[in-house]
Design an enzyme around this catalytic site. Structure first.
Site, PDB file in Angstrom:
ATOM      1  N   PHE A  43      22.419  93.016 -77.873  1.00 55.30           N
ATOM      2  CA  PHE A  43      22.195  91.788 -78.647  1.00 55.30           C
ATOM      3  C   PHE A  43      21.069  91.975 -79.660  1.00 55.30           C
ATOM      4  O   PHE A  43      20.096  92.663 -79.377  1.00 55.30           O
ATOM      5  CB  PHE A  43      21.858  90.620 -77.697  1.00 55.30           C
ATOM      6  CG  PHE A  43      22.990  90.301 -76.767  1.00 55.30           C
ATOM      7  CD1 PHE A  43      24.050  89.506 -77.188  1.00 55.30           C
ATOM      8  CD2 PHE A  43      23.020  90.816 -75.480  1.00 55.30           C
ATOM      9  CE1 PHE A  43      25.095  89.224 -76.323  1.00 55.30           C
ATOM     10  CE2 PHE A  43      24.067  90.541 -74.623  1.00 55.30           C
ATOM     11  CZ  PHE A  43      25.114  89.736 -75.043  1.00 55.30           C
ATOM     12  N   GLU A  61      29.604  77.622 -80.257  1.00 59.84           N
ATOM     13  CA  GLU A  61      29.839  77.995 -78.850  1.00 59.84           C
ATOM     14  C   GLU A  61      29.930  79.509 -78.700  1.00 59.84           C
ATOM     15  O   GLU A  61      30.772  80.026 -77.975  1.00 59.84           O
ATOM     16  CB  GLU A  61      31.145  77.351 -78.341  1.00 59.84           C
ATOM     17  CG  GLU A  61      31.245  75.889 -78.648  1.00 59.84           C
ATOM     18  CD  GLU A  61      30.686  75.023 -77.544  1.00 59.84           C
ATOM     19  OE1 GLU A  61      30.455  75.529 -76.440  1.00 59.84           O
ATOM     20  OE2 GLU A  61      30.472  73.835 -77.803  1.00 59.84           O
ATOM     21  N   GLY A  62      29.029  80.184 -79.395  1.00 57.05           N
ATOM     22  CA  GLY A  62      29.053  81.641 -79.380  1.00 57.05           C
ATOM     23  C   GLY A  62      29.910  82.122 -80.522  1.00 57.05           C
ATOM     24  O   GLY A  62      31.122  81.911 -80.510  1.00 57.05           O
ATOM     25  N   ALA A 113      33.179  74.606 -72.158  1.00 52.20           N
ATOM     26  CA  ALA A 113      33.602  74.197 -73.496  1.00 52.20           C
ATOM     27  C   ALA A 113      34.384  75.311 -74.185  1.00 52.20           C
ATOM     28  O   ALA A 113      35.380  75.063 -74.858  1.00 52.20           O
ATOM     29  CB  ALA A 113      32.390  73.798 -74.320  1.00 52.20           C
ATOM     30  N   THR A 154      27.219  67.838 -82.081  1.00 57.04           N
ATOM     31  CA  THR A 154      28.433  67.032 -82.222  1.00 57.04           C
ATOM     32  C   THR A 154      28.240  65.697 -81.508  1.00 57.04           C
ATOM     33  O   THR A 154      27.683  65.672 -80.411  1.00 57.04           O
ATOM     34  CB  THR A 154      29.638  67.787 -81.630  1.00 57.04           C
ATOM     35  OG1 THR A 154      29.797  69.009 -82.369  1.00 57.04           O
ATOM     36  CG2 THR A 154      30.916  66.971 -81.723  1.00 57.04           C
ATOM     37  N   LEU A 172      51.857  77.720 -98.360  1.00 57.19           N
ATOM     38  CA  LEU A 172      52.117  76.396 -98.925  1.00 57.19           C
ATOM     39  C   LEU A 172      51.809  76.310-100.425  1.00 57.19           C
ATOM     40  O   LEU A 172      52.022  75.265-101.040  1.00 57.19           O
ATOM     41  CB  LEU A 172      51.304  75.328 -98.174  1.00 57.19           C
ATOM     42  CG  LEU A 172      52.040  74.585 -97.062  1.00 57.19           C
ATOM     43  CD1 LEU A 172      52.468  75.519 -95.942  1.00 57.19           C
ATOM     44  CD2 LEU A 172      51.181  73.474 -96.480  1.00 57.19           C
ATOM     45  N   GLN A 209      61.230  88.005 -98.131  1.00 58.54           N
ATOM     46  CA  GLN A 209      60.673  88.891 -97.105  1.00 58.54           C
ATOM     47  C   GLN A 209      59.179  88.651 -96.897  1.00 58.54           C
ATOM     48  O   GLN A 209      58.684  88.676 -95.774  1.00 58.54           O
ATOM     49  CB  GLN A 209      60.914  90.363 -97.492  1.00 58.54           C
ATOM     50  CG  GLN A 209      62.379  90.716 -97.425  1.00 58.54           C
ATOM     51  CD  GLN A 209      62.624  92.194 -97.618  1.00 58.54           C
ATOM     52  OE1 GLN A 209      61.708  92.962 -97.884  1.00 58.54           O
ATOM     53  NE2 GLN A 209      63.871  92.598 -97.492  1.00 58.54           N
ATOM     54  N   PHE A 254      25.261  66.816 -76.579  1.00 56.41           N
ATOM     55  CA  PHE A 254      24.699  67.931 -75.827  1.00 56.41           C
ATOM     56  C   PHE A 254      23.665  68.624 -76.706  1.00 56.41           C
ATOM     57  O   PHE A 254      24.016  69.164 -77.757  1.00 56.41           O
ATOM     58  CB  PHE A 254      25.843  68.874 -75.480  1.00 56.41           C
ATOM     59  CG  PHE A 254      25.472  70.142 -74.740  1.00 56.41           C
ATOM     60  CD1 PHE A 254      25.309  70.136 -73.357  1.00 56.41           C
ATOM     61  CD2 PHE A 254      25.353  71.359 -75.413  1.00 56.41           C
ATOM     62  CE1 PHE A 254      25.025  71.317 -72.667  1.00 56.41           C
ATOM     63  CE2 PHE A 254      25.071  72.538 -74.722  1.00 56.41           C
ATOM     64  CZ  PHE A 254      24.903  72.518 -73.355  1.00 56.41           C
TER      65      PHE A 254
END
Lengths: 398, 249, 322
Positions: free
Chosen positions: A398, A378-379, A257, A174, A353, A294, A139
């Protein structure tokens, strides 16, 4: 096999969300989960480290029927509801954001625009082939200088007497280097005329079309991200998606999407939480499991709380989508929230971990790095804040 | 080719077993149930054989409660044509289960009746063989290779240190082991199609049988072992311990 | 006087070792009930080793000889045993490949249930009671067998063979008329010829830690040094196509109970533990000291298996030569 993945994954469901799903939705979720467990999990660590998209998995994904799964059966798709589709994205991204991205692009950004804006001939030709992965799509919207502001694009499509000529550069694409077909967005009018944006189906073997991988990614390493160059690419008249018109058209694709991403990031968060829980029970330090401390319990409680909220959020989003009442702003809220909590959960899981958390043998750090891309594409998080801000106040900022 | 597959709903093999109230069965709370993994080989074999024959019918039969319908749907989603639920309580006595299944299958005109070699819950390895005995059919049990052609069935069964080659005429009963095939995942389209396939429910009741479960308990925890050492030098110490302390070499 | 029937196994005219365990188990039950033990052997000719059945606890040995009994004959063996089985208080099989096929056939013919894979047995109020692992050994079931004849099969390597000094008198047993619906046409060698993991007194198993199939040579060498050992494998490596399915130990593979189980490069997923946790002695060799396998191991070595295993092979060879 690592300690944390010693027993198979059973998802996260603290609030009996399963009881809100239909039997088919659960069956679809479990099937994709099994597929991911058996096919993706064993290879994803190596694929990520070596920076290779595991393309051997594509036929299996197609056979399963996940590509464009929410499009109608008459075009060779599974005709699923949107919750089932979301659950598929959740399970794929539980494996890896790169694989979910592959499926999102193929389904939401290539098949969807052909379905929504294409002629009957285009739909009949392309959709079954894309569903079976006989064709791989990408795309092309974002450009090097136009990311959050795609309306500013400078790629052009000039009409000739027998077709179209496209020129421009697209970035962060992608599947770009392995695609056989690209849906490319270009302006047919003046450079400041957003209304002239139209979609084109561009076979990637067209003369003048090149796609090359972007190197040096530290995120989504098991996914191909490419740059597309179109230099005097001549296309026939019927390359145009006839019902596309204006910036609204590609934004409608992004809504599809983003919907999938809202579910997908939840899957990544679940994977990290699951790994963290197992590790906290197995890892003994100072003579007791670290889960008996804890500080780790607070971490886990926070993770579970956010996952549970996100789960309920996307489920209602999916039901609204099925009912036809979902707005792009609804999707913005879910995309923004779920990417954000997934990033936080992945990072906290990686920390829980300890040193093991930096190894590819475990999953959390891979998800953590992937999710930085998902947070951005995607934003971005910030752009979705502004979309919501505009919706709340009526002022565009914006 | 008309093929029946008998399918059992069992706890997922990763289930952590908790003994239920009454002390004779497991606590099913929170337990995820799945089709018995060995039965999935039988389902796959049935679908593949019908595909190869190009015609026929595949039927899945399950004994259990209403929840077993979901298990049957899984088989339908994989590609089995229709389902029959024999609705009733199971039994600890495999012969009682076999009798009920045999009564359903008898006279059904099946060329092949397939089972998994055993169920991963009760570990009996018995019901499939018993159904064959009741119906007077040849039984090829625990086959890890299966071939059906021209009215005959051939199979291979792993035995200790070897492989037995089996042959019989159809109709026959076959129980499947790992290795016979790789069960397909249901496709998403298959899952959607499964809800439209016929699923008949028939109430059954089982006899008392000759096996009474009097208790269920968890195995004793192993005593924690010890790390003999780190690296190759520990090998000598280990070998000595195996000889003098454990007395196993 | 009540009697127990012990169904023995022969292959190629030699009694199989598990037969002594079956007789020992039958003897244990017989002693609890005040009964005698008959062993039965089906073959096409003389069977080497039947003389040992008396010492193992058989009062009588009933020999069913038939020209088609060279290999296992499912319908013939079942018909023969069922023809006299109803007269016994219990029939004991081994839960071997043959026993798993034969016991339910006989039970169905006698109209009773069949308890498979029994690890403990006794009597209670005149009835036979057994314990048997279920859910891959994650639970133990206690069962009372209430039929006129109790049919059960015992797990190999579980019942100790002893010296009972019974007569073991050889008697012929008539083979009734039967229809051979299924025939064993041949016995082939397995693709990777070796001792079976369920039978071997020692099992050496490997997992992903071996990195590639060729490295199983290290385990084959260790197995050879230990003697009488089979090489097993984890699900991961069987799924990867490194080893035969028959070698897989675990919930979806074989359940084993050898006297020594050596897990090399196996982390100890719950599915694997389910298949080997009843082994008498468990040894684990793994580079990850947190691997769950160490929780069930009696002896562990933390280290690089590529260094540790060859050393262990050398040490075992040295010790066994002494």
């Amino acid at each position: 096999m690592s300690v944390a993945s010693a027993a198979s994954y059973a998802g996260v469901d603290f609030y009996q969300v399963d009881s809100l799903l239909t039997e088919e939705e659960r069956a679809i979720r479990d099937t994709v989960r099994t597929w991911v467990e058996e096919n993706l999990i064993p290879v994803i660590g190596d694929a990520y480290v070596t920076g290779k998209f595991p393309k051997q998995l594509i036929p299996g994904l197609a056979e399963l029927g996940v590509l464009g799964a929410n499009l109608p059966e008459e075009y060779g798709c599974a005709g699923l509801g949107n919750v089932a589709y979301g659950l598929i994205m959740q399970e794929l991204e539980r494996g890896d954001s790169g694989i979910r991205s592959f499926a999102s692009v193929q389904g939401g950004l290539v098949m969807y625009p052909i379905y929504a804006f294409g002629s009957e001939e285009q739909k009949k030709y392309w959709l079954p082939r894309l569903a079976k992965a006989e064709e791989i799509g990408c795309f092309g919207l974002t450009e090097p200088d136009f990311g959050s502001n795609p309306g500013g694009m400078i790629t052009t499509a000039r009409e000739t007497k027998d077709g179209w000529v496209l020129n421009g550069t697209k970035m962060w694409i992608t599947n770009g280097s392995q695609a056989t077909v690209a849906v490319v967005w270009a302006k047919t009018g003046a450079v400041d005329d957003q209304k002239s944006i139209r979609g084109f189906i561009v076979p990637t073997n067209s003369k003048g079309f090149t796609g090359k991988d972007q190197k040096g990614k530290l995120s989504l390493r098991a996914s191909d991200t490419s740059e597309l160059h179109l230099e005097d690419v001549h296309l026939p008249k019927d390359a145009l998606l006839p019902k596309s018109g204006g910036l609204k058209s590609p934004l409608m694709c992004l809504t599809q999407a983003r919907y999938g991403i809202s579910w997908g990031t939840l899957g990544a968060a679940m994977a990290c939480y699951d790994e963290a829980v197992r590790y906290s029970k197995n890892r003994v330090m100072f003579g007791k499991p670290i889960g008996a401390t804890q500080i780790q319990q607070v971490r886990l409680a926070d993770m579970l709380t956010e996952i549970t909220k996100a789960q309920l959020l996307v489920l209602q989003l999916g039901r609204m989508k099925d009912a036809g009442t979902m707005t792009p702003q609804h999707v913005s809220l879910a995309k923004r929230n779920n990417c954000n909590i997934a990033c936080d959960i992945a990072r906290e899981a990686r920390r829980l971990l300890g040193a093991n958390g930096i190894l590819a043998e475990y999953h959390s750090m891979r998800h953590m790095a992937n999710l930085e891309s998902v947070y951005t594409y995607e934003g971005t998080h910030d752009m979705h804040s502004l979309i919501l801000g505009q919706d709340i106040t009526g002022f565009g900022a914006f | 080719m008309k093929i029946a597959v008998c399918l059992k709903r069992v706890p997922d093999t990763t289930t952590k077993i908790v003994v239920g109230a009454g002390g004779k069965s497991i606590d099913e709370a929170g337990v995820k149930f799945v089709p018995n993994p060995y039965d999935e080989y039988a389902v796959e074999a049935a679908i593949a054989l019908k595909e190869k024959a190009g015609a026929g019918e595949t039927v899945v039969v399950s004994l259990g409660g209403d929840a077993a319908q979901e298990t049957i749907r899984t088989a339908l989603a994989m590609g089995i044509d229709r389902g029959v639920l024999l609705k009733g309580d199971g039994s600890a006595d495999g012969l009682e289960v076999a009798r009920v299944l045999a009564a359903e299958l008898n006279g059904g005109g099946y060329d092949l009746i397939l089972f998994g070699k055993m169920a991963v819950d009760d570990y009996h390895h018995a019901v499939g063989v018993m159904v064959g005995e009741i119906l007077g059919l040849p039984v090829l049990s625990s086959v890890s290779a299966l071939r059906v052609e021209g009215g005959t069935v051939g199979g291979e069964r792993e035995i200790e240190g070897g492989v037995e080659v089996l042959a019989a005429a159809l109709p026959a009963v076959v129980t499947t082991d790992k290795g016979v095939n790789t069960p397909r995942l249901p496709s998403l389209k298959g899952i959607m199609a499964a809800k439209k396939k016929p699923l008949e429910v028939k109430p059954v009741s089982l006899g008392a049988g000759t096996m009474v479960v009097t208790g269920l308990s968890l195995p004793p925890e192993r005593q924690a072992g010890r790390i003999v050492g780190e690296g190759p030098d520990a090998a000598a110490v280990l070998a000595q311990l195996l000889r003098t302390e454990a007395k196993v070499i | 006087m009540a009697a127990i029937l012990a169904v023995t196994e022969q292959r190629g005219g030699s009694l199989r070792k598990v037969s002594l365990e079956v007789v020992a188990a039958a003897r244990q039950l017989a002693d609890a009930m005040g009964a005698t033990v008959d062993a039965v052997v089906c073959s096409s000719g003389p069977v080497e080793g039947v003389a040992a059945l008396g010492n193992a606890g058989a009062d009588q040995v009933r020999h069913a000889s038939h020209e088609t009994f060279t290999l296992y004959n499912p319908d013939g063996f079942a018909a023969t045993i069922a023809s006299v089985g109803g007269g016994y208080a219990a029939i004991v099989f081994a839960a071997t490949a043959m026993g798993r096929d034969l016991a339910p056939r006989v039970a169905a013919k006698l109209g009773v249930g069949c308890a498979t894979d029994v690890t403990g047995l006794g009597t209670e109020g005149g009835a036979v009671v057994v314990t048997r692992p279920v859910y891959a050994g994650k639970a133990i079931q206690q069962v009372r067998l209430t039929g006129a004849t109790a049919v059960l099969s015992i797990r190999p390597n579980t019942f100790a063979t002893g010296s009972a000094a019974k007569a073991g008198t050889l008697q012929p047993l008539a083979v009734p008329a039967f229809t051979a619906r299924v025939t064993v046409t041949a016995v082939k060698a397995p693709a990777q010829a070796s001792l079976d993991v369920t039978e071997a007194p020692i099992v050496v198993s490997g997992g992903r830690g071996l990195r590639e199939p060729a490295n199983f040579k290290l385990l084959e060498d260790l197995a050879a040094a230990l003697g009488n050992a089979a090489v097993g494998a984890s699900r991961a490596v069987v799924d990867a196509g490194w080893r035969e399915h028959g070698a897989q130990v675990g919930q979806t593979g074989k359940t084993v109970a050898p006297s020594l189980y050596v897990a090399v490069g196996i982390s100890g997923a719950i599915q694997h533990l389910a298949g080997m946790r009843t082994s008498k002695v468990i040894v684990a060799i793994n580079k990850d000291k947190d691997a769950p396998i160490f929780k069930v191991a009696d002896y562990g070595i933390v280290g690089d298996l590529f260094e540790v295993v060859p050393r262990l092979t050398a040490e075992v060879t040295k010790l066994r030569a002494e």
